[in-house]
Scaffold this motif. Structure first.
Motif, short mmCIF file in Angstrom:
data_model
loop_
_atom_site.label_atom_id
_atom_site.label_comp_id
_atom_site.label_asym_id
_atom_site.label_seq_id
_atom_site.Cartn_x
_atom_site.Cartn_y
_atom_site.Cartn_z
N ASP A 72 0.71 -1.34 -0.10
CA ASP A 72 0.07 -0.03 -0.29
C ASP A 72 0.49 1.25 0.16
O ASP A 72 0.71 2.17 -0.83
N GLY A 73 1.99 0.68 1.08
CA GLY A 73 2.52 2.53 0.89
C GLY A 73 3.11 2.68 -0.16
O GLY A 73 3.61 4.33 -0.48
N LEU A 74 3.52 1.51 -0.99
CA LEU A 74 4.73 1.75 -2.25
C LEU A 74 3.67 2.05 -3.40
O LEU A 74 3.96 3.24 -4.59
N ILE A 75 2.47 1.61 -3.98
CA ILE A 75 1.53 1.41 -4.64
C ILE A 75 0.58 2.92 -4.30
O ILE A 75 0.51 3.93 -5.35
N SER A 100 1.37 10.34 6.65
CA SER A 100 -0.83 9.77 7.21
C SER A 100 -0.28 8.85 6.73
O SER A 100 -1.87 7.72 7.58
N GLY A 101 0.08 8.22 5.90
CA GLY A 101 -0.53 6.69 5.41
C GLY A 101 -0.15 5.85 6.28
O GLY A 101 -1.32 4.50 7.02
N VAL A 107 -0.22 6.65 9.92
CA VAL A 107 -0.54 6.69 10.73
C VAL A 107 -1.98 5.79 10.41
O VAL A 107 -2.07 4.91 11.58
N SER A 108 -2.37 6.06 9.78
CA SER A 108 -3.57 5.34 8.90
C SER A 108 -3.42 4.13 9.35
O SER A 108 -4.68 3.53 9.76
N MET A 109 -2.54 3.31 7.98
CA MET A 109 -2.54 2.10 8.57
C MET A 109 -2.67 1.32 9.38
O MET A 109 -3.18 0.32 10.05
N ALA A 110 -1.50 2.51 10.61
CA ALA A 110 -1.78 1.62 11.71
C ALA A 110 -2.46 1.43 12.72
O ALA A 110 -3.20 0.57 13.27
N ALA A 111 -3.23 2.89 12.46
CA ALA A 111 -4.49 3.35 13.56
C ALA A 111 -6.05 1.82 12.83
O ALA A 111 -6.55 1.53 14.05
#
Length: 232
Positions: free
Chosen positions: A27-30, A59-60, A62-66
């Protein structure tokens, strides 16, 4: 006389952190590469690209972790509720639960006598553990770990997003789209290969699947960015 010991290597115990890590890195890469592709198609300056990439990374992550923490916590709450129900049934209806466990082993191929012996032995050892495993499918391996999933997802997202961010810093805007496309596809292929290796799965289908999805994402966002850049 020598003895040969054979120990099979299984990978199911990696499912929790492997799923979160692979999902986060992909997700981070794409997502970050697609965002920068869309921006680059609209021909902004390099400073805008860099700020946008860093913002997407932070933001990505933090959002993924949450998201992972909330999702896996909900799963763990559901498992805990099921275990409480099972514990209550074991206290109130031990004979019924024993018969239920016996029937499970009968359905798995044991005769009635042997199934009952196994059910009695496991009940005496740890009744809740036996019923959790056989009825609900909860084991120590499969139990949800919210913090582990959240950390793995956030760190892997940041690592995946770091590549396109660095490219936006080091590459000129003229060549950025081409460089982003090539490196993103290569990066996705490497991630697919690594995830398949860690999970003990075939590498070729994983690499092909993720590469095709990455190409589609990059193509779509670059097309949208170019259209919006022309309109604006």
């Amino acid at each position: 006389m020598s003895q040969s010991w054979h120990k099979e290597q299984h990978f199911s115990n990696r499912n929790n952190w492997l799923r979160a890590s692979v999902l986060g890195a992909n997700d981070g890469l794409i997502s970050t590469a697609s965002l920068l592709m869309g921006l680059a198609a609209a021909e902004p300056n390099q400073h805008t690209l860099l700020i946008s990439g860093i913002a997407a990374l932070v933001s990505g992550a933090v959002s993924m972790a949450a998201g992972e923490y909330v999702s896996v916590s909900s799963q763990r709450d559901t498992e805990a509720a099921d275990l409480r129900k099972e514990q209550d049934s074991l206290i109130r209806y031990p004979e019924v639960e024993l018969e239920e466990l016996t029937n499970i082993y009968c359905q798995r191929g044991l005769n009635k006598t042997l199934a009952q012996q196994v059910a009695v032995a496991l009940t005496e050892h740890n009744a809740l553990e036996a019923h959790a495993r056989e009825e609900i499918g909860i084991t120590e391996v499969s139990k949800a770990n919210p913090l582990q999933a959240a950390l793995a997802s956030a760190l892997s997202f940041a690592c995946g997003a770091l590549l396109p961010v660095l490219l936006s810093l080091l590459s000129s805007t003229v060549w950025l789209m081409s460089i982003l496309s090539i490196t993103t596809i290569i990066g996705l292929g490497i991630l697919g290969c690594i995830s398949a290796h860690l999970g003990g799965a075939p590498k070729r289908p994983a690499v092909i699947r993720i590469a095709i999805l990455g190409i589609l994402a990059l193509a779509f966002t670059s097309m949208i960015g170019r259209i919006i850049g022309i309109i604006i």
